[in-house]
Design an enzyme around this catalytic site. Structure first.
Site, PDB file in Angstrom:
ATOM      1  CD  GLU A  43      -2.331   2.508  -3.380  1.00 46.29           C
ATOM      2  OE1 GLU A  43      -3.481   2.898  -3.616  1.00 46.29           O
ATOM      3  OE2 GLU A  43      -1.847   2.491  -2.234  1.00 46.29           O
ATOM      4  CG  ASP A  73      -1.896   1.097   1.304  1.00 46.68           C
ATOM      5  OD1 ASP A  73      -2.713   1.213   0.370  1.00 46.68           O
ATOM      6  OD2 ASP A  73      -1.877   1.866   2.284  1.00 46.68           O
TER       7      ASP A  73
END
Length: 570
Positions: free
Chosen positions: A263, A206
């Site tokens: 990401e 993330d």
């Protein structure tokens, strides 16, 4: 051709646990619910499961606010349930990857509780604390003008020690200080090694480009003059030590055969390649947002300008070509937990064209080069929530904060009602909640997701769109996905590794391209992304053999609305 690896050929199925399957009748999805559907997941033709955050958490941001990396949110299950899930996946030949949320924790994490307890605490420097700016009247202000992704300032004042802490997301998500080596070591041990030792096969990482902040903490340039706090990506994305941190983290994972996908988001090609070049030894691949953010301002998702088919082609071209001619690798996705549903966003979710356009999108996505990601419910064509739903039905902190800030700013304007209607139109089109309604398993009450009222309202169309009805229907979108994934698995050189050639790029109705690979026939794909018939003219010479189409009738001269065809040309 790129070197073959299992993670390049993976078809990844993303699960958002709260909305996937409730096994114990509390209205919230859970790990035993996931375990009960592993045979279904395997039947799709996917090879890997990506489980979104299931860690212990107060759930202010649906688990992206972690309070304990080494435990499971009680409504989702237990560590023993996770052991069963890992074993259940592996028994079926499936890999399992987890979300790695390590830019920030929850304010409830024991590390932050210690950090905020005093300026002298050994963990004080594990988070980013700054003194206030004091104006001429003695009033306290945040250290700079950095804005949070969830509206307002990225700084929160803490009365106990009289300083502000940085939170690029919600106030309850303080950013970890990656400059501190002890903090990094604790992250690696608690969030990474703990799970790899349990048998997890890797991570979706993330906010992977945010760990290295510029240490000057200057004011960000003013991008939106009508707003006090400004986008600050230039000072916290792709920062000066980010690649040092990723190389260090990759070393931790080196003893394990892991899959890592980052990401990173908005980066130049040069910046992106540094993360995923095989020679750099950082991450296997990354998500680029060219496609899913079409028409939106990347700094503010609800500033929407629209797009056309040529824009979509440009985005797919940019996303697909960034790794070409390099030792890097790309990803293919059109839905996830942060995006609207693809049929509503890129197709046509009217009853007439919903299934056809869903199949058209499926064919496009399943023929693209790179590692393929599919989000829960995408395989049955789940759609955005109805426009008639009131704003109160939306649960996402991002939407709620944005709407609240909008109301505070414009609520007293004479034309507020019109402004609000326009905003809700955009929220309905783009809100993250569109992807977070419960999976529609059957046409029974609550869509077979739960026996009780779920934590979030089920989409009203569950009787028309559900797994049970589509499973036995050979013409369903679900079985169309199965056919496509079977083809992709059988012809990996062509579809996973092959070169994509765009044809008639400026056509605003037809999306036409070829896939080529040494030793393989040419695949020719033509898709009508309009609601009208369009003349079909083959753009490459050869003998055309139809392999798959989403319509029953055979019309060689024209493509009907949302018709998609895959040919082999020799």
């Amino acid at each position: 051709m790129s070197e073959h690896k299992w993670w390049k050929e993976a078809v990844v199925y993303q699960i958002w646990p709260a909305s996937y399957k409730d096994s114990n009748g509390d209205g919230v999805g859970d790990i035993p619910g996931i375990i009960s559907t592993l045979d279904y997941i395997a039947s799709l033709g996917v090879t890997t499961v990506w489980l979104s955050p299931m860690y212990d958490s107060p759930q202010d941001d649906m688990g992206y606010d972690v309070s304990d990396y080494e435990n499971v949110y009680s409504k989702y299950g237990t560590l023993q349930d996770m052991d069963r899930l890992i074993a259940g996946c592996h028994d079926r030949g499936l890999k399992l990857i987890l979300d790695l949320v390590i830019n920030h924790t929850s304010v409830e994490h024991k590390w932050f509780k210690e950090s905020r307890s005093s300026k002298d605490n050994p963990k004080r420097d594990w988070y980013i604390w700054k003194p206030p700016r004091i104006d001429s009247n003695g009033n306290k202000h945040p250290p700079n003008n950095w804005g949070s992704y969830f509206s307002g300032s990225a700084w929160k004042y803490d009365e106990l020690t009289g300083e502000y802490y940085l939170h690029l997301f919600a106030e309850s998500q303080p950013d970890l200080n990656w400059e501190n080596k002890e903090c990094r070591e604790a992250i690696y041990n608690s969030a990474i090694k703990f799970w790899l030792d349990k048998g997890v096969d890797g991570f979706r990482i993330d906010t992977a480009g945010m760990y290295s902040k510029y240490q000057h903490f200057k004011d960000a340039p003013v991008a939106f003059p009508d707003t006090e706090f400004q986008p600050c990506e230039i000072y916290h994305k792709n920062g000066p030590r980010i690649h040092e941190f990723h190389k260090e983290m990759a070393k931790v994972m080196e003893p394990y055969d892991t899959m890592t996908v980052g990401e990173v988001g908005h980066s130049t090609r040069e910046q992106a390649l540094k993360y995923v070049s095989a020679a750099e030894k950082e991450m296997n691949m990354m998500f680029l947002f060219d496609v899913v953010e079409l028409g939106s301002d990347p700094r503010d998702r609800f500033r929407y300008n629209g797009f056309d088919l040529v824009d979509l082609k440009k985005a797919i071209k940019s996303q697909g070509e960034f790794a070409e001619g390099t030792d890097a690798w790309s990803t293919v996705f059109i839905e996830n937990h942060d995006q609207a549903r693809a049929i509503s966003r890129f197709g046509n979710d009217s009853p007439e064209f919903r299934v056809l356009s869903g199949k058209a999108i499926a064919m496009l996505q399943c023929c693209l080069t790179g590692t393929l990601f599919i989000y829960q419910g995408q395989e049955i064509g789940m759609t955005n929530v109805p426009r008639s739903w009131p704003i109160e039905e939306y649960k996402d902190i991002n939407t709620i904060n944005y709407y609240r800030a909008f109301k505070e700013k414009y609520g007293k304007d004479a034309d507020y009602k019109q402004k609000e209607e326009k905003l809700v139109d955009v929220i309905n089109r783009l809100a993250r909640d569109n992807a977070r309604t419960p999976v529609q398993w059957s046409h029974q009450q609550y869509a077979g997701f739960s026996e009780v009222e779920p934590w979030m309202r089920v989409n009203d169309n569950y009787k028309e769109i559900n797994v049970e009805d589509q499973d036995g229907d050979d013409h369903s979108l679900l079985n169309f996905y199965r056919k496509l994934l079977k083809l992709r698995g059988e012809y990996k050189d062509l579809f996973v590794y092959g070169e994509m050639k765009f044809l008639d790029f400026d056509d605003k109705k037809l999306f036409t391209f070829a896939k080529e690979a040494p030793g393989s026939p040419v695949a020719y794909i033509v898709i009508n992304f309009s609601g009208e018939d369009v003349k079909f003219e083959p753009l490459i010479k050869g003998n055309y053999k139809l392999v798959l189409t989403n319509v029953d009738k055979d019309s060689k001269d024209a493509l009907s609305p949302y018709e998609a065809r895959m040919y082999v040309v020799d």
